[in-house]
Design a protein around this motif. Sequence first.
Motif, PDB file in Angstrom:
ATOM      1  N   PHE A  93       0.838  -1.209   0.000  1.00  0.00           N
ATOM      2  CA  PHE A  93       0.000   0.000   0.000  1.00  0.00           C
ATOM      3  C   PHE A  93       0.873   1.260   0.000  1.00  0.00           C
ATOM      4  CE2 PHE A  93      -2.510  -3.415   1.621  1.00  0.00           C
ATOM      5  CZ  PHE A  93      -3.758  -3.216   1.064  1.00  0.00           C
ATOM      6  N   ILE A 132      -3.550  -4.733  -6.622  1.00  0.00           N
ATOM      7  CA  ILE A 132      -2.939  -5.221  -5.374  1.00  0.00           C
ATOM      8  C   ILE A 132      -3.980  -5.912  -4.498  1.00  0.00           C
ATOM      9  CG2 ILE A 132      -1.058  -3.555  -5.375  1.00  0.00           C
ATOM     10  CD1 ILE A 132      -2.667  -2.066  -3.120  1.00  0.00           C
ATOM     11  N   LYS A 133      -5.064  -6.337  -5.104  1.00  0.00           N
ATOM     12  CA  LYS A 133      -6.152  -6.930  -4.317  1.00  0.00           C
ATOM     13  C   LYS A 133      -5.822  -8.306  -3.759  1.00  0.00           C
ATOM     14  CE  LYS A 133      -9.886  -4.395  -6.580  1.00  0.00           C
ATOM     15  NZ  LYS A 133     -11.039  -4.506  -7.515  1.00  0.00           N
ATOM     16  N   SER A 135      -2.683  -8.738  -2.308  1.00  0.00           N
ATOM     17  CA  SER A 135      -1.542  -8.482  -1.411  1.00  0.00           C
ATOM     18  C   SER A 135      -1.818  -9.082  -0.043  1.00  0.00           C
ATOM     19  CB  SER A 135      -1.345  -6.970  -1.271  1.00  0.00           C
ATOM     20  OG  SER A 135      -0.506  -6.684  -0.172  1.00  0.00           O
ATOM     21  N   PHE A 146      -6.281   0.705  -6.306  1.00  0.00           N
ATOM     22  CA  PHE A 146      -5.629  -0.602  -6.139  1.00  0.00           C
ATOM     23  C   PHE A 146      -5.094  -1.119  -7.481  1.00  0.00           C
ATOM     24  CE2 PHE A 146      -8.234  -2.181  -2.161  1.00  0.00           C
ATOM     25  CZ  PHE A 146      -7.511  -1.318  -1.355  1.00  0.00           C
ATOM     26  N   ARG A 177      -8.680 -16.700   1.563  1.00  0.00           N
ATOM     27  CA  ARG A 177      -8.625 -15.283   1.192  1.00  0.00           C
ATOM     28  C   ARG A 177      -8.654 -15.116  -0.328  1.00  0.00           C
ATOM     29  NH1 ARG A 177      -7.266 -12.352   5.740  1.00  0.00           N
ATOM     30  NH2 ARG A 177      -6.190 -13.480   7.387  1.00  0.00           N
ATOM     31  N   GLU A 180     -12.020 -15.739  -1.619  1.00  0.00           N
ATOM     32  CA  GLU A 180     -12.864 -14.560  -1.374  1.00  0.00           C
ATOM     33  C   GLU A 180     -12.625 -13.498  -2.449  1.00  0.00           C
ATOM     34  OE1 GLU A 180     -13.610 -14.603   3.478  1.00  0.00           O
ATOM     35  OE2 GLU A 180     -12.408 -13.009   2.606  1.00  0.00           O
ATOM     36  N   PHE A 181     -11.354 -13.307  -2.812  1.00  0.00           N
ATOM     37  CA  PHE A 181     -11.026 -12.379  -3.906  1.00  0.00           C
ATOM     38  C   PHE A 181     -11.835 -12.728  -5.141  1.00  0.00           C
ATOM     39  CE2 PHE A 181      -8.495 -12.028  -7.845  1.00  0.00           C
ATOM     40  CZ  PHE A 181      -8.368 -10.654  -7.948  1.00  0.00           C
ATOM     41  N   TYR A 184     -15.423 -11.651  -5.952  1.00  0.00           N
ATOM     42  CA  TYR A 184     -15.657 -10.278  -6.419  1.00  0.00           C
ATOM     43  C   TYR A 184     -14.855  -9.925  -7.669  1.00  0.00           C
ATOM     44  CZ  TYR A 184     -17.810  -9.841  -1.894  1.00  0.00           C
ATOM     45  OH  TYR A 184     -18.621 -10.043  -0.818  1.00  0.00           O
ATOM     46  N   ASN A 185     -13.939 -10.809  -8.060  1.00  0.00           N
ATOM     47  CA  ASN A 185     -13.034 -10.513  -9.175  1.00  0.00           C
ATOM     48  C   ASN A 185     -12.804 -11.803  -9.951  1.00  0.00           C
ATOM     49  OD1 ASN A 185     -11.768  -7.710  -8.098  1.00  0.00           O
ATOM     50  ND2 ASN A 185     -11.865  -9.157  -6.386  1.00  0.00           N
TER      51      ASN A 185
ATOM     52  N   ASN B  91     -14.728 -10.277   5.275  1.00  0.00           N
ATOM     53  CA  ASN B  91     -13.729  -9.396   4.689  1.00  0.00           C
ATOM     54  C   ASN B  91     -14.048  -7.933   5.022  1.00  0.00           C
ATOM     55  OD1 ASN B  91     -12.609  -7.598   2.445  1.00  0.00           O
ATOM     56  ND2 ASN B  91     -11.431  -9.501   2.263  1.00  0.00           N
ATOM     57  N   PHE B  93     -12.790  -5.170   3.906  1.00  0.00           N
ATOM     58  CA  PHE B  93     -12.899  -4.255   2.754  1.00  0.00           C
ATOM     59  C   PHE B  93     -14.289  -4.337   2.123  1.00  0.00           C
ATOM     60  CE2 PHE B  93      -8.493  -5.110   3.440  1.00  0.00           C
ATOM     61  CZ  PHE B  93      -7.869  -3.901   3.231  1.00  0.00           C
ATOM     62  N   VAL B  94     -14.822  -5.551   2.064  1.00  0.00           N
ATOM     63  CA  VAL B  94     -16.166  -5.743   1.527  1.00  0.00           C
ATOM     64  C   VAL B  94     -17.185  -5.091   2.466  1.00  0.00           C
ATOM     65  CG1 VAL B  94     -17.906  -7.465   0.920  1.00  0.00           C
ATOM     66  CG2 VAL B  94     -15.511  -7.870   0.339  1.00  0.00           C
ATOM     67  N   MET B 138      -7.467  -9.472   3.101  1.00  0.00           N
ATOM     68  CA  MET B 138      -6.989  -9.214   1.760  1.00  0.00           C
ATOM     69  C   MET B 138      -7.853  -8.099   1.151  1.00  0.00           C
ATOM     70  SD  MET B 138      -6.137 -12.210  -0.970  1.00  0.00           S
ATOM     71  CE  MET B 138      -4.563 -12.823  -0.389  1.00  0.00           C
ATOM     72  N   PRO B 139      -7.219  -7.139   0.491  1.00  0.00           N
ATOM     73  CA  PRO B 139      -7.971  -5.961   0.006  1.00  0.00           C
ATOM     74  C   PRO B 139      -8.711  -6.253  -1.299  1.00  0.00           C
ATOM     75  CG  PRO B 139      -5.653  -5.744  -0.544  1.00  0.00           C
ATOM     76  CD  PRO B 139      -5.779  -7.014   0.252  1.00  0.00           C
ATOM     77  N   ILE B 140      -9.695  -7.150  -1.250  1.00  0.00           N
ATOM     78  CA  ILE B 140     -10.293  -7.704  -2.472  1.00  0.00           C
ATOM     79  C   ILE B 140     -11.231  -6.752  -3.192  1.00  0.00           C
ATOM     80  CG2 ILE B 140      -9.991 -10.060  -1.651  1.00  0.00           C
ATOM     81  CD1 ILE B 140     -12.887 -10.163  -0.847  1.00  0.00           C
ATOM     82  N   VAL B 141     -11.672  -5.703  -2.514  1.00  0.00           N
ATOM     83  CA  VAL B 141     -12.410  -4.623  -3.188  1.00  0.00           C
ATOM     84  C   VAL B 141     -11.857  -3.290  -2.678  1.00  0.00           C
ATOM     85  CG1 VAL B 141     -14.563  -5.966  -3.503  1.00  0.00           C
ATOM     86  CG2 VAL B 141     -14.263  -4.542  -1.464  1.00  0.00           C
ATOM     87  N   TYR B 142     -12.050  -2.233  -3.482  1.00  0.00           N
ATOM     88  CA  TYR B 142     -11.492  -0.912  -3.137  1.00  0.00           C
ATOM     89  C   TYR B 142     -12.588  -0.051  -2.514  1.00  0.00           C
ATOM     90  CZ  TYR B 142      -9.015   3.550  -3.794  1.00  0.00           C
ATOM     91  OH  TYR B 142      -8.386   4.766  -3.603  1.00  0.00           O
TER      92      TYR B 142
END
Lengths: 235, 235
Positions: A93, A132-133, A135, A146, A177, A180-181, A184-185, B91, B93-94, B138-142
């Motif tokens: 970050f 970086i989602k 990371s 991101f 994790r 989970e990403f 959404y992606n 999560n 971030f979510v 984990m930063p899976i969404v912004y």
Amino acid sequence: MRNLIIASTSTVHGSGYLEYILDELTVFFKDAKTVLFIPYARPGGISHDEYTEKAASAFSKIGKKVVGIHTFKNPVEAIKKAEAIFTGGGNTFVLVSQLYKNNLIAVLKETLTNGTPYLGTSAGSNICGLTIKTSNDMPIVYPPSFNTLGMLPFNINPHYLDPDTNSKHMGETRETRIKEFQSYNTPPVIGLREGSWLHVKGDSIVLKGNLEARIFEYNKTPYEIASGTQLNHLK
Amino acid sequence: MRNLIIASTSTVHGSGYLEYILDELTVFFKDAKTVLFIPYARPGGISHDEYTEKAASAFSKIGKKVVGIHTFKNPVEAIKKAEAIFTGGGNTFVLVSQLYKNNLIAVLKETLTNGTPYLGTSAGSNICGLTIKTSNDMPIVYPPSFNTLGMLPFNINPHYLDPDTNSKHMGETRETRIKEFQSYNTPPVIGLREGSWLHVKGDSIVLKGNLEARIFEYNKTPYEIASGTQLNHLK
């Protein structure tokens, strides 16, 4: 033509900084006398100067000079003119925030696309993916985005760690994790274990090092790939 | 007057969902028949309905009904009218993205300040701090911001984990990550081990559960505090 080494880590257990990969770097950086170092990720909060010294000490073993990008008045020009570039690990970050603040995302993308050899470790590898989602780092500063360089059509998860079946800790495993990403992606993720790296040359993306890597594709069961596997189909 | 239970985790090893804290919740939620559940953090990507069922099943053991905020046309009104509120983990971030998207940050802050009893676990506890900059997720969404409710004058690190001295993994320890946070931010951080919680009542903030917690203050050596310690001085 892309020419990148995207490594999980700078340091493997029981060995010095970059030591495990120095032979590879001797070949990879053979045409460069000086490596431009991007110390923005500041592991443990160390200063740009301290971090640059650490990188310089490792590269001196293969006869390369290292200069920190923070010593240039115009970092955009520094990137354009670099013979070779290395971005070290630390906090992703912080790294991304500094890259945006100094307007370096676009120029870095252009420079790497044009073939300047680039080494990334950990956070410096994360930024080669789409975002970086994936990371592992703590979000200690809020970056303007991101999104990162997209030198690969997928994301990296460095320091990939297999679930510890003996653990009584209830925090999420790395695999959970990453799944989970993918709620959404849709892009794939490659979990790079410590000591592994991707060698990207033009259209070729090959897994290197002694270990397997774990691939997470959207709506598929994760699977292992052997060192030497070509990944140019993965997207 | 704030009345909050801010818990490290929903589940301790070898025990069911919320089981370790149900006795405490019987007393804490004694005046509420129905608990409004915020399922936005979606652990493992499960649906809001599935997650709400999980919470409902646990709360049925102490005679409480659970309704998911996602079933209301007007979630702002749902918060204003709630007898009690529970935000589950998943999560961060979510969770934060959804809270901003539904314009719930301000109303949640106001409602909790006015005394509606609130239980947070994991991500649901993170949001009680100043920011989510000490989340493990984990930063899976912004999200539009890392700023959260500020019900506490410091940050939470849930699922706090002591360094594993046998590990050969080179990724950062939790302590290293929190110290990195304090290279860029001055607020204290409390590392809450699994099975620990903070009970916040008015001006009082007391550590509960069987374990010690670890306090990280800016420019100080981290230290342990015993269960029962009053933390209303920490800021």
